[in-house]
Design a protein around this motif. Structure first.
Motif, PDB file in Angstrom:
ATOM      1  N   GLY A  78      13.832   3.984  -4.393  1.00 12.87           N
ATOM      2  CA  GLY A  78      14.054   4.091  -2.962  1.00 12.87           C
ATOM      3  C   GLY A  78      12.821   3.661  -2.197  1.00 12.87           C
ATOM      4  N   GLU A  79      12.656   4.210  -0.999  1.00 18.77           N
ATOM      5  CA  GLU A  79      11.550   3.830  -0.131  1.00 18.77           C
ATOM      6  C   GLU A  79      10.387   4.802  -0.287  1.00 18.77           C
ATOM      7  OE1 GLU A  79      12.803   3.476   3.879  1.00 18.77           O
ATOM      8  OE2 GLU A  79      14.394   2.059   3.404  1.00 18.77           O
ATOM      9  N   ALA A  80       9.188   4.260  -0.087  1.00 12.45           N
ATOM     10  CA  ALA A  80       7.978   5.085  -0.129  1.00 12.45           C
ATOM     11  C   ALA A  80       7.091   4.697   1.037  1.00 12.45           C
ATOM     12  CB  ALA A  80       7.237   4.886  -1.445  1.00 12.45           C
ATOM     13  N   GLU A  81       6.432   5.677   1.598  1.00 12.16           N
ATOM     14  CA  GLU A  81       5.500   5.430   2.692  1.00 12.16           C
ATOM     15  C   GLU A  81       4.133   5.941   2.280  1.00 12.16           C
ATOM     16  OE1 GLU A  81       4.771   6.857   7.267  1.00 12.16           O
ATOM     17  OE2 GLU A  81       6.795   6.884   6.464  1.00 12.16           O
ATOM     18  N   PHE A  82       3.138   5.051   2.380  1.00 10.01           N
ATOM     19  CA  PHE A  82       1.766   5.414   2.029  1.00 10.01           C
ATOM     20  C   PHE A  82       0.959   5.507   3.307  1.00 10.01           C
ATOM     21  CE2 PHE A  82       3.577   3.263  -1.616  1.00 10.01           C
ATOM     22  CZ  PHE A  82       3.288   4.154  -2.630  1.00 10.01           C
ATOM     23  N   VAL A  83       0.291   6.620   3.515  1.00  6.21           N
ATOM     24  CA  VAL A  83      -0.464   6.845   4.735  1.00  6.21           C
ATOM     25  C   VAL A  83      -1.785   6.076   4.701  1.00  6.21           C
ATOM     26  CG1 VAL A  83      -1.535   8.602   6.182  1.00  6.21           C
ATOM     27  CG2 VAL A  83       0.613   9.087   5.028  1.00  6.21           C
ATOM     28  N   LYS A  84      -2.442   6.072   3.578  1.00 11.64           N
ATOM     29  CA  LYS A  84      -3.715   5.351   3.440  1.00 11.64           C
ATOM     30  C   LYS A  84      -3.496   4.157   2.518  1.00 11.64           C
ATOM     31  CE  LYS A  84      -6.664   8.998   4.753  1.00 11.64           C
ATOM     32  NZ  LYS A  84      -7.997   9.065   5.185  1.00 11.64           N
ATOM     33  N   SER A  85      -4.563   3.609   2.002  1.00 15.29           N
ATOM     34  CA  SER A  85      -4.483   2.413   1.167  1.00 15.29           C
ATOM     35  C   SER A  85      -3.798   2.708  -0.158  1.00 15.29           C
ATOM     36  CB  SER A  85      -5.881   1.860   0.898  1.00 15.29           C
ATOM     37  OG  SER A  85      -6.507   1.524   2.102  1.00 15.29           O
ATOM     38  N   LEU A  86      -3.162   1.680  -0.696  1.00 13.97           N
ATOM     39  CA  LEU A  86      -2.514   1.766  -2.001  1.00 13.97           C
ATOM     40  C   LEU A  86      -3.265   0.843  -2.943  1.00 13.97           C
ATOM     41  CD1 LEU A  86      -0.188   2.537  -3.926  1.00 13.97           C
ATOM     42  CD2 LEU A  86       1.046   0.558  -3.015  1.00 13.97           C
ATOM     43  N   TYR A  87      -3.789   1.381  -4.035  1.00 13.36           N
ATOM     44  CA  TYR A  87      -4.511   0.599  -5.027  1.00 13.36           C
ATOM     45  C   TYR A  87      -3.680   0.573  -6.293  1.00 13.36           C
ATOM     46  CZ  TYR A  87      -8.434   1.338  -1.888  1.00 13.36           C
ATOM     47  OH  TYR A  87      -9.242   1.371  -0.795  1.00 13.36           O
ATOM     48  N   THR A  88      -3.349  -0.637  -6.741  1.00 14.22           N
ATOM     49  CA  THR A  88      -2.540  -0.774  -7.939  1.00 14.22           C
ATOM     50  C   THR A  88      -2.829  -2.115  -8.596  1.00 14.22           C
ATOM     51  OG1 THR A  88      -0.288  -0.807  -8.796  1.00 14.22           O
ATOM     52  CG2 THR A  88      -0.600  -1.716  -6.618  1.00 14.22           C
ATOM     53  N   SER A  89      -2.504  -2.221  -9.857  1.00 18.61           N
ATOM     54  CA  SER A  89      -2.682  -3.497 -10.552  1.00 18.61           C
ATOM     55  C   SER A  89      -1.371  -4.270 -10.633  1.00 18.61           C
ATOM     56  CB  SER A  89      -3.228  -3.258 -11.966  1.00 18.61           C
ATOM     57  OG  SER A  89      -2.312  -2.479 -12.707  1.00 18.61           O
ATOM     58  N   ASN A  90      -0.251  -3.596 -10.398  1.00 16.20           N
ATOM     59  CA  ASN A  90       1.023  -4.280 -10.538  1.00 16.20           C
ATOM     60  C   ASN A  90       2.069  -3.576  -9.690  1.00 16.20           C
ATOM     61  OD1 ASN A  90       3.219  -5.725 -11.398  1.00 16.20           O
ATOM     62  ND2 ASN A  90       3.207  -4.933 -13.485  1.00 16.20           N
ATOM     63  N   ILE A  91       2.785  -4.345  -8.866  1.00 12.82           N
ATOM     64  CA  ILE A  91       3.933  -3.846  -8.122  1.00 12.82           C
ATOM     65  C   ILE A  91       5.076  -4.805  -8.391  1.00 12.82           C
ATOM     66  CG2 ILE A  91       4.920  -3.340  -5.865  1.00 12.82           C
ATOM     67  CD1 ILE A  91       2.124  -2.815  -4.840  1.00 12.82           C
ATOM     68  N   ILE A 109      -3.173  -6.880   3.683  1.00 16.44           N
ATOM     69  CA  ILE A 109      -4.309  -7.565   3.073  1.00 16.44           C
ATOM     70  C   ILE A 109      -4.279  -7.263   1.582  1.00 16.44           C
ATOM     71  CG2 ILE A 109      -6.808  -7.778   2.925  1.00 16.44           C
ATOM     72  CD1 ILE A 109      -6.955  -6.758   5.787  1.00 16.44           C
ATOM     73  N   MET A 110      -4.358  -8.330   0.773  1.00 13.59           N
ATOM     74  CA  MET A 110      -4.392  -8.156  -0.678  1.00 13.59           C
ATOM     75  C   MET A 110      -5.661  -8.810  -1.197  1.00 13.59           C
ATOM     76  SD  MET A 110      -0.550  -8.812  -1.889  1.00 13.59           S
ATOM     77  CE  MET A 110       0.824  -8.162  -0.999  1.00 13.59           C
ATOM     78  N   HIS A 111      -6.400  -8.061  -2.049  1.00 13.37           N
ATOM     79  CA  HIS A 111      -7.629  -8.568  -2.652  1.00 13.37           C
ATOM     80  C   HIS A 111      -7.415  -8.633  -4.162  1.00 13.37           C
ATOM     81  CE1 HIS A 111      -9.975  -8.122   0.985  1.00 13.37           C
ATOM     82  NE2 HIS A 111      -9.621  -6.847   1.081  1.00 13.37           N
ATOM     83  N   ALA A 112      -7.904  -9.694  -4.758  1.00 13.23           N
ATOM     84  CA  ALA A 112      -7.963  -9.790  -6.217  1.00 13.23           C
ATOM     85  C   ALA A 112      -9.413  -9.596  -6.606  1.00 13.23           C
ATOM     86  CB  ALA A 112      -7.440 -11.138  -6.683  1.00 13.23           C
ATOM     87  N   ARG A 113      -9.682  -8.663  -7.517  1.00  8.25           N
ATOM     88  CA  ARG A 113     -11.055  -8.343  -7.902  1.00  8.25           C
ATOM     89  C   ARG A 113     -11.259  -8.631  -9.388  1.00  8.25           C
ATOM     90  NH1 ARG A 113     -13.652  -5.171  -3.982  1.00  8.25           N
ATOM     91  NH2 ARG A 113     -12.240  -4.458  -2.350  1.00  8.25           N
ATOM     92  N   ASP A 114     -12.511  -8.916  -9.737  1.00  4.15           N
ATOM     93  CA  ASP A 114     -12.842  -9.134 -11.142  1.00  4.15           C
ATOM     94  C   ASP A 114     -13.260  -7.810 -11.784  1.00  4.15           C
ATOM     95  OD1 ASP A 114     -15.307  -8.689 -10.081  1.00  4.15           O
ATOM     96  OD2 ASP A 114     -16.173 -10.622 -10.633  1.00  4.15           O
ATOM     97  N   ASP A 115     -13.761  -7.894 -13.008  1.00  3.86           N
ATOM     98  CA  ASP A 115     -14.143  -6.680 -13.745  1.00  3.86           C
ATOM     99  C   ASP A 115     -15.318  -5.949 -13.111  1.00  3.86           C
ATOM    100  OD1 ASP A 115     -12.147  -7.135 -15.565  1.00  3.86           O
ATOM    101  OD2 ASP A 115     -13.438  -8.243 -16.961  1.00  3.86           O
ATOM    102  N   ILE A 128      -4.281  -8.762  11.581  1.00  2.29           N
ATOM    103  CA  ILE A 128      -5.223  -7.970  10.779  1.00  2.29           C
ATOM    104  C   ILE A 128      -6.113  -7.130  11.697  1.00  2.29           C
ATOM    105  CG2 ILE A 128      -7.020  -8.059   9.045  1.00  2.29           C
ATOM    106  CD1 ILE A 128      -4.185  -8.917   8.149  1.00  2.29           C
ATOM    107  N   PHE A 129      -6.588  -7.705  12.796  1.00  3.25           N
ATOM    108  CA  PHE A 129      -7.487  -6.960  13.678  1.00  3.25           C
ATOM    109  C   PHE A 129      -6.923  -6.861  15.053  1.00  3.25           C
ATOM    110  CE2 PHE A 129     -10.162  -8.776  10.360  1.00  3.25           C
ATOM    111  CZ  PHE A 129     -10.728  -7.633   9.857  1.00  3.25           C
TER     112      PHE A 129
END
Length: 129
Positions: A78-91, A109-115, A128-129
Motif C-alpha cells: 500500500g502507501e507509505a508516508e515518510f516524514v524525514k529522509s528515506l535512506y535505502t539501497s533498493n526500492i 533528490i537522489m544521490h548515488a554514493r560510493d563505499d 528543489i529550493f
C-alpha cells in the motif's frame, strides 16, 4: 495468673497482661486496601489501553500495519508516508507490471554514493529550493 493473699488478709492481683494487636487495623487498613484497589484498577486500564493501541496500529510479530519485515528486507503493502529522509539501497515495485510511484511536495533528490560515502552522482526532480 492468680491472686495471692498478703499476711493481713488483703487480696493482691497481678497486673493484667497487655495484648498488643498484631497487624493493621482501622483507617490504616482501609487506606491500604483502597490503595491496592486503585493500583489494580490502574493496571487493568493500562493493559486495556496497551491492547487497544496494538490492535488499532495493527502491530503483529511480522511487522506493523501494512509494513512487514521479511528475510529480504521490509515489504510495504500500500502507501507509505515518510516524514524525514528515506535512506535505502533498493526500492522496487513488488509486481513487474505495476509502476512504482514516488511523490513529493518539494521535489525529489537522489544521490548515488560510493563505499567512502562520497556522492558520485545526483538526480534532482522538481522544485528543489
Amino acid at each position: 495468673m492468680g491472686r495471692g493473699k498478703l499476711g493481713n488478709g488483703e487480696v493482691v492481683s497481678e497486673p493484667a497482661e497487655y495484648h498488643q494487636p498484631v497487624g493493621i487495623y482501622g483507617w490504616r487498613k482501609r487506606c491500604l486496601y483502597s490503595f491496592i484497589l486503585f493500583l489494580m484498577i490502574m493496571t487493568v486500564i493500562n493493559l486495556a489501553l496497551l491492547i487497544w493501541i496494538l490492535r488499532v496500529l495493527n502491530f503483529s510479530v511480522d511487522g506493523m500495519g501494512k509494513m512487514r519485515i521479511t528475510e529480504d528486507g521490509i515489504l510495504m503493502e500500500g502507501e507509505a508516508e515518510f516524514v524525514k529522509s528515506l535512506y535505502t539501497s533498493n526500492i522496487q515495485a513488488q509486481l513487474q507490471d505495476k509502476p512504482l510511484f514516488v511523490e513529493s511536495s518539494r521535489g525529489i533528490i537522489m544521490h548515488a554514493r560510493d563505499d567512502d560515502n562520497n556522492v558520485m552522482s545526483t538526480m534532482a526532480l522538481g522544485k528543489i529550493f
